[in-house]
Scaffold this active site. Structure first.
Site, PDB file in Angstrom:
ATOM      1  CD  GLU A 118     -40.436  48.676  56.832  1.00  0.00           C
ATOM      2  OE1 GLU A 118     -39.605  49.600  56.997  1.00  0.00           O
ATOM      3  OE2 GLU A 118     -41.016  48.121  57.785  1.00  0.00           O
ATOM      4  CG  HIS A 233     -44.029  57.342  58.886  1.00  0.00           C
ATOM      5  ND1 HIS A 233     -45.112  56.933  58.157  1.00  0.00           N
ATOM      6  CD2 HIS A 233     -43.251  56.249  59.049  1.00  0.00           C
ATOM      7  CE1 HIS A 233     -45.004  55.643  57.902  1.00  0.00           C
ATOM      8  NE2 HIS A 233     -43.878  55.196  58.427  1.00  0.00           N
ATOM      9  NE  ARG A 279     -40.264  55.535  56.489  1.00  0.00           N
ATOM     10  CZ  ARG A 279     -40.034  55.025  57.690  1.00  0.00           C
ATOM     11  NH1 ARG A 279     -39.338  55.716  58.569  1.00  0.00           N
ATOM     12  NH2 ARG A 279     -40.501  53.839  58.008  1.00  0.00           N
ATOM     13  CG  HIS A 338     -41.210  58.203  61.935  1.00  0.00           C
ATOM     14  ND1 HIS A 338     -41.941  57.590  62.924  1.00  0.00           N
ATOM     15  CD2 HIS A 338     -40.487  57.218  61.336  1.00  0.00           C
ATOM     16  CE1 HIS A 338     -41.690  56.293  62.931  1.00  0.00           C
ATOM     17  NE2 HIS A 338     -40.792  56.038  61.986  1.00  0.00           N
ATOM     18  NE  ARG A 373     -35.735  56.263  60.093  1.00  0.00           N
ATOM     19  CZ  ARG A 373     -36.641  55.363  60.458  1.00  0.00           C
ATOM     20  NH1 ARG A 373     -36.267  54.196  60.917  1.00  0.00           N
ATOM     21  NH2 ARG A 373     -37.921  55.646  60.375  1.00  0.00           N
TER      22      ARG A 373
END
Length: 518
Positions: A118, A233, A279, A338, A373
């Site tokens: 990811e 997100h 992100r 998110h 995060r």
């Protein structure tokens, strides 16, 4: 078994039934514990919707050092390095612990754990279960384990409305149960209530996840840390209406899917890291491209094609319900709220600034996530933190004198975020500015002190907005259009509800003071 609240005196109370709450209750065994859930176990939590997995350095070419470095890079200067080290070193054993609780992780034909990639991870280290339904599988297995544990008393269909405090320490909580208001006596309470997505009109979380744990803690006098950091997100499935939007997992981009616009242009091609950048970078890139008048899509036709349904069955089903075959058509996506990196400030054991109050999972700010995060670090944080919280709670003897006097059992109204969602979207979105934040604070302060259904959601948003206004820089998920540069020194935001109300009064154009009492 039906249990009257007064029979539970002396037991710790865990509020919340996602991964953090379930794990904490399980790891407190054999000590009797009360698990309070506003829905039937397994029916409601952000954990259930988690498509991503758990990050752990399990492969031969990986290590906790690499996981540590990736987490610090994503956190953009605000991570607590000691907290990061503890989590990444505990992560591999936590995965084994979950397997012993019955979680069926995805495995390769040879029986080894299948590891995914990811964004912003330098190695394949994401452990999944049931393809893209990791959260649901975790909740399924842990719920079964909880129901099989006789030391856990479950109060299902109960919602915590206020923490009760005596002499600066937790004395119990006021809850709404099936028969109405009830006071639960407890000198040890663990909040595991999830995040704030339901405060916003577009979110991948359940709309009921509206920061109630933060409101409970704030009204009890607890310090919150970094509440301004909200992760969007980049790839929520575009639907006609807002609300809770299906997530198109980052793992899809990890398998090679590309972000394109209506012209087929790969609009992040010049961005370092491209689709697998952190992100906040990807979310801002998508948001800005849409703000410029484009539509945005995730294209998995070449990378996955006909294998999409096998690799990502949940996302495939969601897409097909929206009339899209991801094997043959690009998936329309847009950013949505998110995850909340901020939360109740806790120490290494999960203790808050209020005696007798712990926090675990997304509602807590441990220092792991910093300003942004790293993907799939949240579920693993919930699991490893639950062990530390349970150990700390068990070591804290219950106060035998708690609840020496009756508390009034007058319930505050159930929280309703519908009146503040537009304010949250305007002031605390992907890009922010001082003027809009100032206006939001002026709107939210009277609601926060008004005592109506919007009061608790307004408390949380007020504290987020005050912290965002004070942070005159852009860092991680917090981007100020009027302060686009990053400050030289990364400084955490720490504030109480009284701090936020005082700031609102100072900023107010009127002379009317805002009440401090909660």
């Amino acid at each position: 078994m039906s249990v009257e609240p007064h029979d539970l005196r002396g037991r710790p109370v865990v509020v919340g039934s996602g991964v953090a709450g379930l794990m904490t209750a399980l790891l407190l065994a054999p000590e009797p514990v009360v698990l309070l859930s506003r829905a039937w176990l397994g029916d409601f939590s952000s954990s259930i919707l988690a498509q991503g997995g758990l990050a752990a350095s399990l492969d031969a070419d990986d290590s906790p050092d690499l996981h540590h470095a990736d987490t610090l890079a994503a956190g953009d200067g605000l991570c607590d390095e000691t907290a990061v080290r503890r989590v990444v070193e505990a992560a591999p054993l936590a995965v084994e612990k979950l397997a012993r609780f019955g979680v069926a992780f995805d495995r390769s034909p040879n029986g080894t754990l299948r590891l995914g990639l990811e964004a912003a991870h330098s190695r394949r280290r994401i452990v999944h279960a049931a393809g893209d339904a990791t959260g649901r599988e975790l909740v399924r297995a842990l719920t079964a384990a909880v129901r099989a544990t006789p030391s856990i008393t479950m109060l299902e269909g109960w919602e915590a409305r206020r923490l009760l405090v005596e002499d600066g320490a937790i004395a119990g909580l006021l809850a709404a149960g099936p028969a109405g208001a009830a006071v639960l006596s407890a000198s040890r309470v663990v909040l595991a209530t999830g995040g704030v997505g339901g405060l916003f009109p577009d979110t991948t979380n359940p709309l009921g996840s509206c920061g109630q744990g933060l409101a409970l803690a704030a009204r009890a006098g607890a310090v919150l840390a970094d509440p301004e950091f909200v992760q969007f997100h980049p790839t929520a499935l575009v639907l006609a209406a807002g609300g809770s939007l299906p997530l198109v997992s980052e793992a899809v981009r990890g398998e090679g899917a590309l972000l394109i616009d209506e012209n087929g242009d790969r609009f992040l091609a010049a961005t370092p890291g491209r689709e697998l950048a952190p992100r906040d970078v990807v979310a801002r890139g998508v948001w800005r491209h849409r703000a410029a008048g484009h539509r945005t899509f995730l294209d998995a036709r070449q990378s996955l094609g006909a294998s999409f349904a096998t690799r990502f069955p949940t996302i495939d089903r969601l897409c097909r319900e929206a009339g899209i075959d991801p094997a043959t058509r690009p998936i329309p996506v847009r950013p949505a709220v998110h995850y909340h990196m901020g939360g109740i400030a806790v120490d290494a054991e999960g203790r808050s600034s209020v005696s007798g109050l712990w926090a675990c999972g997304e509602v807590a700010r441990t220092g792991l996530h910093g300003a942004n995060r790293l993907a799939s670090n949240s579920l693993i944080e919930a699991v490893v933190s639950a062990a530390w919280v349970a150990e700390s709670v068990a070591a804290a003897a219950p106060d035998p004198a708690v609840r020496t006097r009756p508390f009034p059992a007058t319930l505050p109204p159930a929280p309703d975020a519908s009146l503040v969602r537009s304010c949250a979207a305007q002031a605390l979105g992907i890009e922010r500015d001082g003027e809009t934040l100032h206006e939001a604070i002026a709107t939210l302060a009277p609601l926060a002190t008004g005592g109506g259904p919007a009061s608790d959601p307004a408390v949380v948003l007020l504290m987020m907005a005050v912290a965002a206004l004070r942070r005159e820089e852009s860092r991680g998920a917090h981007y100020r259009a009027d302060f686009p540069l990053q400050a030289e020194k990364a400084t955490p935001s720490l504030l109480t509800l009284d701090d936020a109300l005082a700031a609102a009064e100072t900023l107010s154009d009127t002379a009317m003071p805002f009440a401090r009492s909660a």
